[in-house]
Scaffold this motif. Structure first.
Motif, PDB file in Angstrom:
ATOM      1  N   LEU A   1       0.823  -1.222   0.000  1.00 34.04           N
ATOM      2  CA  LEU A   1       0.000   0.000   0.000  1.00 34.04           C
ATOM      3  C   LEU A   1       0.855   1.268   0.000  1.00 34.04           C
ATOM      4  CD1 LEU A   1      -2.784  -1.073   2.538  1.00 34.04           C
ATOM      5  CD2 LEU A   1      -3.214  -0.359   0.170  1.00 34.04           C
ATOM      6  N   ILE A   2       1.918   1.279   0.819  1.00 37.42           N
ATOM      7  CA  ILE A   2       2.698   2.525   0.912  1.00 37.42           C
ATOM      8  C   ILE A   2       3.798   2.591  -0.154  1.00 37.42           C
ATOM      9  CG2 ILE A   2       2.227   2.847   3.385  1.00 37.42           C
ATOM     10  CD1 ILE A   2       5.092   1.989   3.981  1.00 37.42           C
ATOM     11  N   GLY A   3       4.132   1.423  -0.769  1.00 38.87           N
ATOM     12  CA  GLY A   3       5.207   1.421  -1.758  1.00 38.87           C
ATOM     13  C   GLY A   3       6.557   1.520  -1.068  1.00 38.87           C
ATOM     14  N   ASP A   4       7.618   1.398  -1.863  1.00 35.28           N
ATOM     15  CA  ASP A   4       8.961   1.481  -1.290  1.00 35.28           C
ATOM     16  C   ASP A   4       9.853   2.237  -2.260  1.00 35.28           C
ATOM     17  OD1 ASP A   4      11.455   1.173  -0.225  1.00 35.28           O
ATOM     18  OD2 ASP A   4      11.250  -0.959   0.211  1.00 35.28           O
ATOM     19  N   LYS A   5      10.091   3.506  -1.930  1.00 36.09           N
ATOM     20  CA  LYS A   5      10.874   4.355  -2.842  1.00 36.09           C
ATOM     21  C   LYS A   5      12.270   3.800  -3.076  1.00 36.09           C
ATOM     22  CE  LYS A   5       8.719   8.902  -2.691  1.00 36.09           C
ATOM     23  NZ  LYS A   5       7.549   8.609  -1.835  1.00 36.09           N
ATOM     24  N   SER A   6      12.874   3.240  -2.009  1.00 32.62           N
ATOM     25  CA  SER A   6      14.266   2.810  -2.171  1.00 32.62           C
ATOM     26  C   SER A   6      14.386   1.653  -3.166  1.00 32.62           C
ATOM     27  CB  SER A   6      14.881   2.446  -0.831  1.00 32.62           C
ATOM     28  OG  SER A   6      14.261   1.300  -0.311  1.00 32.62           O
TER      29      SER A   6
ATOM     30  N   VAL B   1       9.391   0.438  -5.744  1.00 31.90           N
ATOM     31  CA  VAL B   1       8.148  -0.349  -5.765  1.00 31.90           C
ATOM     32  C   VAL B   1       6.979   0.633  -5.677  1.00 31.90           C
ATOM     33  CG1 VAL B   1       6.728  -1.996  -4.461  1.00 31.90           C
ATOM     34  CG2 VAL B   1       9.187  -2.398  -4.721  1.00 31.90           C
ATOM     35  N   PRO B   2       6.045   0.559  -6.646  1.00 32.12           N
ATOM     36  CA  PRO B   2       4.946   1.528  -6.640  1.00 32.12           C
ATOM     37  C   PRO B   2       3.985   1.270  -5.478  1.00 32.12           C
ATOM     38  CG  PRO B   2       4.569  -0.177  -8.300  1.00 32.12           C
ATOM     39  CD  PRO B   2       5.917  -0.449  -7.716  1.00 32.12           C
ATOM     40  N   GLY B   3       3.506   2.337  -4.833  1.00 27.67           N
ATOM     41  CA  GLY B   3       2.477   2.182  -3.800  1.00 27.67           C
ATOM     42  C   GLY B   3       1.223   2.868  -4.309  1.00 27.67           C
ATOM     43  N   VAL B   4       0.295   3.177  -3.402  1.00 23.11           N
ATOM     44  CA  VAL B   4      -0.892   3.943  -3.783  1.00 23.11           C
ATOM     45  C   VAL B   4      -0.577   5.407  -3.508  1.00 23.11           C
ATOM     46  CG1 VAL B   4      -3.345   4.342  -3.343  1.00 23.11           C
ATOM     47  CG2 VAL B   4      -2.413   2.019  -3.199  1.00 23.11           C
ATOM     48  N   ASP B   5      -0.777   6.240  -4.489  1.00 24.20           N
ATOM     49  CA  ASP B   5      -0.452   7.651  -4.350  1.00 24.20           C
ATOM     50  C   ASP B   5      -1.168   8.252  -3.129  1.00 24.20           C
ATOM     51  OD1 ASP B   5       0.900   9.903  -5.186  1.00 24.20           O
ATOM     52  OD2 ASP B   5      -0.863  10.684  -6.245  1.00 24.20           O
ATOM     53  N   LYS B   6      -0.431   9.008  -2.335  1.00 19.89           N
ATOM     54  CA  LYS B   6      -0.945   9.718  -1.142  1.00 19.89           C
ATOM     55  C   LYS B   6      -1.326   8.781   0.008  1.00 19.89           C
ATOM     56  CE  LYS B   6      -1.111  13.989  -3.037  1.00 19.89           C
ATOM     57  NZ  LYS B   6      -0.194  13.684  -4.150  1.00 19.89           N
TER      58      LYS B   6
ATOM     59  N   PRO C   1       1.927   5.462   5.855  1.00 18.78           N
ATOM     60  CA  PRO C   1       1.739   4.458   6.906  1.00 18.78           C
ATOM     61  C   PRO C   1       0.421   4.577   7.669  1.00 18.78           C
ATOM     62  CG  PRO C   1       3.989   5.272   6.930  1.00 18.78           C
ATOM     63  CD  PRO C   1       3.268   6.086   5.917  1.00 18.78           C
ATOM     64  N   LYS C   2       0.012   5.804   8.012  1.00 18.81           N
ATOM     65  CA  LYS C   2      -1.215   5.950   8.836  1.00 18.81           C
ATOM     66  C   LYS C   2      -2.445   5.403   8.119  1.00 18.81           C
ATOM     67  CE  LYS C   2      -0.287   9.755  11.979  1.00 18.81           C
ATOM     68  NZ  LYS C   2      -0.111  11.197  11.948  1.00 18.81           N
ATOM     69  N   THR C   3      -2.600   5.790   6.842  1.00 25.21           N
ATOM     70  CA  THR C   3      -3.768   5.320   6.072  1.00 25.21           C
ATOM     71  C   THR C   3      -3.703   3.811   5.891  1.00 25.21           C
ATOM     72  OG1 THR C   3      -3.731   7.419   4.912  1.00 25.21           O
ATOM     73  CG2 THR C   3      -5.073   5.703   3.936  1.00 25.21           C
ATOM     74  N   ALA C   4      -2.503   3.301   5.579  1.00 25.17           N
ATOM     75  CA  ALA C   4      -2.354   1.849   5.361  1.00 25.17           C
ATOM     76  C   ALA C   4      -2.769   1.087   6.620  1.00 25.17           C
ATOM     77  CB  ALA C   4      -0.909   1.528   4.989  1.00 25.17           C
TER      78      ALA C   4
ATOM     79  N   LYS D   1     -13.558   6.601   0.805  1.00 20.27           N
ATOM     80  CA  LYS D   1     -13.936   7.940   0.330  1.00 20.27           C
ATOM     81  C   LYS D   1     -12.733   8.771  -0.139  1.00 20.27           C
ATOM     82  CE  LYS D   1     -18.336   7.748   1.926  1.00 20.27           C
ATOM     83  NZ  LYS D   1     -18.452   6.304   1.759  1.00 20.27           N
ATOM     84  N   GLY D   2     -13.067   9.827  -0.860  1.00 13.39           N
ATOM     85  CA  GLY D   2     -12.093  10.879  -1.168  1.00 13.39           C
ATOM     86  C   GLY D   2     -11.043  10.470  -2.175  1.00 13.39           C
ATOM     87  N   LYS D   3     -10.036  11.332  -2.245  1.00 12.31           N
ATOM     88  CA  LYS D   3      -8.972  11.162  -3.246  1.00 12.31           C
ATOM     89  C   LYS D   3      -8.205   9.854  -3.036  1.00 12.31           C
ATOM     90  CE  LYS D   3      -6.575  12.901  -6.669  1.00 12.31           C
ATOM     91  NZ  LYS D   3      -7.038  12.391  -7.943  1.00 12.31           N
ATOM     92  N   VAL D   4      -7.939   9.515  -1.737  1.00 12.77           N
ATOM     93  CA  VAL D   4      -7.167   8.274  -1.507  1.00 12.77           C
ATOM     94  C   VAL D   4      -7.946   7.050  -1.971  1.00 12.77           C
ATOM     95  CG1 VAL D   4      -5.496   8.916   0.290  1.00 12.77           C
ATOM     96  CG2 VAL D   4      -7.813   8.330   0.950  1.00 12.77           C
ATOM     97  N   GLY D   5      -9.270   7.061  -1.779  1.00  7.00           N
ATOM     98  CA  GLY D   5     -10.096   5.949  -2.244  1.00  7.00           C
ATOM     99  C   GLY D   5     -10.002   5.827  -3.763  1.00  7.00           C
ATOM    100  N   GLU D   6     -10.048   6.981  -4.399  1.00  6.56           N
ATOM    101  CA  GLU D   6      -9.940   7.028  -5.865  1.00  6.56           C
ATOM    102  C   GLU D   6      -8.564   6.507  -6.316  1.00  6.56           C
ATOM    103  OE1 GLU D   6      -9.972  10.795  -8.740  1.00  6.56           O
ATOM    104  OE2 GLU D   6     -11.506  10.919  -7.146  1.00  6.56           O
ATOM    105  N   ASN D   7      -7.531   6.965  -5.617  1.00  7.91           N
ATOM    106  CA  ASN D   7      -6.164   6.504  -5.953  1.00  7.91           C
ATOM    107  C   ASN D   7      -6.041   4.998  -5.772  1.00  7.91           C
ATOM    108  OD1 ASN D   7      -5.520   9.159  -6.387  1.00  7.91           O
ATOM    109  ND2 ASN D   7      -4.346   9.431  -4.502  1.00  7.91           N
ATOM    110  N   LEU D   8      -6.677   4.494  -4.723  1.00  9.76           N
ATOM    111  CA  LEU D   8      -6.624   3.051  -4.477  1.00  9.76           C
ATOM    112  C   LEU D   8      -7.292   2.304  -5.635  1.00  9.76           C
ATOM    113  CD1 LEU D   8      -6.096   0.635  -2.387  1.00  9.76           C
ATOM    114  CD2 LEU D   8      -8.514   0.855  -1.905  1.00  9.76           C
ATOM    115  N   ARG D   9      -8.475   2.765  -6.028  1.00  9.59           N
ATOM    116  CA  ARG D   9      -9.192   2.081  -7.120  1.00  9.59           C
ATOM    117  C   ARG D   9      -8.384   2.129  -8.424  1.00  9.59           C
ATOM    118  NH1 ARG D   9     -13.204   4.259  -3.902  1.00  9.59           N
ATOM    119  NH2 ARG D   9     -13.385   6.251  -5.010  1.00  9.59           N
ATOM    120  N   GLY D  10      -7.623   3.200  -8.574  1.00  9.60           N
ATOM    121  CA  GLY D  10      -6.807   3.308  -9.792  1.00  9.60           C
ATOM    122  C   GLY D  10      -5.518   2.493  -9.726  1.00  9.60           C
ATOM    123  N   SER D  11      -5.201   1.949  -8.529  1.00 14.13           N
ATOM    124  CA  SER D  11      -3.904   1.259  -8.355  1.00 14.13           C
ATOM    125  C   SER D  11      -4.042  -0.243  -8.194  1.00 14.13           C
ATOM    126  CB  SER D  11      -3.210   1.767  -7.085  1.00 14.13           C
ATOM    127  OG  SER D  11      -3.082   3.143  -7.088  1.00 14.13           O
TER     128      SER D  11
END
Length: 283
Positions: free
Chosen positions: A181-186, A189-194, A197-200, A221-231
């Motif tokens: 869910l959060i991805g790993d920049k190092s 690895v793609p995560g869900v945008d925005k 850790p707290k949301t995950a 709900k909201g933008k994070v829900g939308e980002n999740l559906r898109g990911s």
């Protein structure tokens, strides 16, 4: 150290290398060879031997070249630059130092050090064997259980099941869901945008697993829900990338990983070449 326990220490050699290289000043010997990382790794291993008195010990390094994760996802670790030359020059001497200590090294092609560590950590040992994984890599928290503890090589903190829960907010078995869910920049690895850790943690608390979060994505709900559906497609990919393999074919098992007698002549020679004076006095 509990005398009734046979500690089996698994060292993430690649994480040690980088940690020692960045933590220590750039030491050189009279020939101009870089020695800082070797000094750092040798200190860390000496400390492990002293603290845990392991019966079994194995240092695992990543093998050269790409591995199966690059086949799943071409951009895996694509943001990483090559190992600095002054560190790669120290790899061979570090390996020779470890072998002279009577410790086995494993490098297995097409997988990462984590996968080799996981395979060794999750084999079926008798009740006396306790596995300690020494690494700074958070991915390895997924391996923690009542017989496997993670020792953070940065601050020596021990992470057992409760420790993982405290640190990440989820138990070990959900670490892969959390990381997906959060991805790993190092590791790129793609995560869900925005989603941080707290949301995950909130989602996993509510829905208990990544699979259920995806099933209930319409309710978020909201933008994070939308980002999740898109990911959703990349989430499955991210989950595969962060899940550590536990079934790597290994050339040796625990019995061949007993800590052996050190080769003091070999060690003295290494210390002299590297000009580690304090170590020579201990010999």
């Amino acid at each position: 150290v509990d005398k009734n326990v046979n500690n089996f220490v698994l060292v993430d050699g690649s994480s040690y290398l980088y940690r020692a290289y960045y933590a220590l000043p750039h030491l050189k010997n009279a020939n101009g060879d870089h020695t800082g990382a070797i000094f750092g790794v040798s200190n860390m291993i000496a400390k492990l031997l002293k603290t845990y008195d392991p019966k079994y010990l194995c240092v695992v390094f990543d093998a050269k070249g790409k591995n199966y994760r690059h086949r799943i996802y071409e951009a895996y670790k694509a943001n990483r630059s090559a190992m600095p030359a002054e560190l790669s020059d120290q790899v061979q001497p570090i390996m020779s130092f470890i072998e002279n200590l009577g410790i086995k090294i494993l490098q297995v092609p097409d997988v990462e050090a984590d996968d080799v560590i996981a395979t060794l950590a999750s084999a079926n040992y008798d009740d006396k064997v306790h596995v300690l994984i020494s690494s700074g890599d958070k991915d390895l928290a997924q391996l923690v259980n009542d017989k496997v503890t993670l020792v953070n090589s940065m601050d020596d903190k021990l992470l057992d099941i409760d420790g993982v829960m405290k640190k990440f907010g989820v138990p070990p078995k959900y670490i892969t869901d959390y990381l997906a869910l959060i991805g790993d920049k190092s590791d790129n690895v793609p995560g869900v945008d925005k989603v941080g850790p707290k949301t995950a943690v909130k989602w996993l608390d509510e829905y208990t697993s990544l699979e259920n979060v995806i099933k209930n994505s319409e309710n978020l709900k909201g933008k994070v829900g939308e980002n999740l559906r898109g990911s959703i497609d990349t989430l499955k990919l991210a989950h595969d990338l962060v899940t550590i393999k536990k079934d790597v074919e290994l050339p040796i098992g625990i019995d061949e990983l007993k800590v052996d007698k050190e080769n003091s002549e070999g060690l003295t020679k290494i210390y002299e070449e590297l000009e580690f004076k304090a170590w020579l006095q201990e010999e």
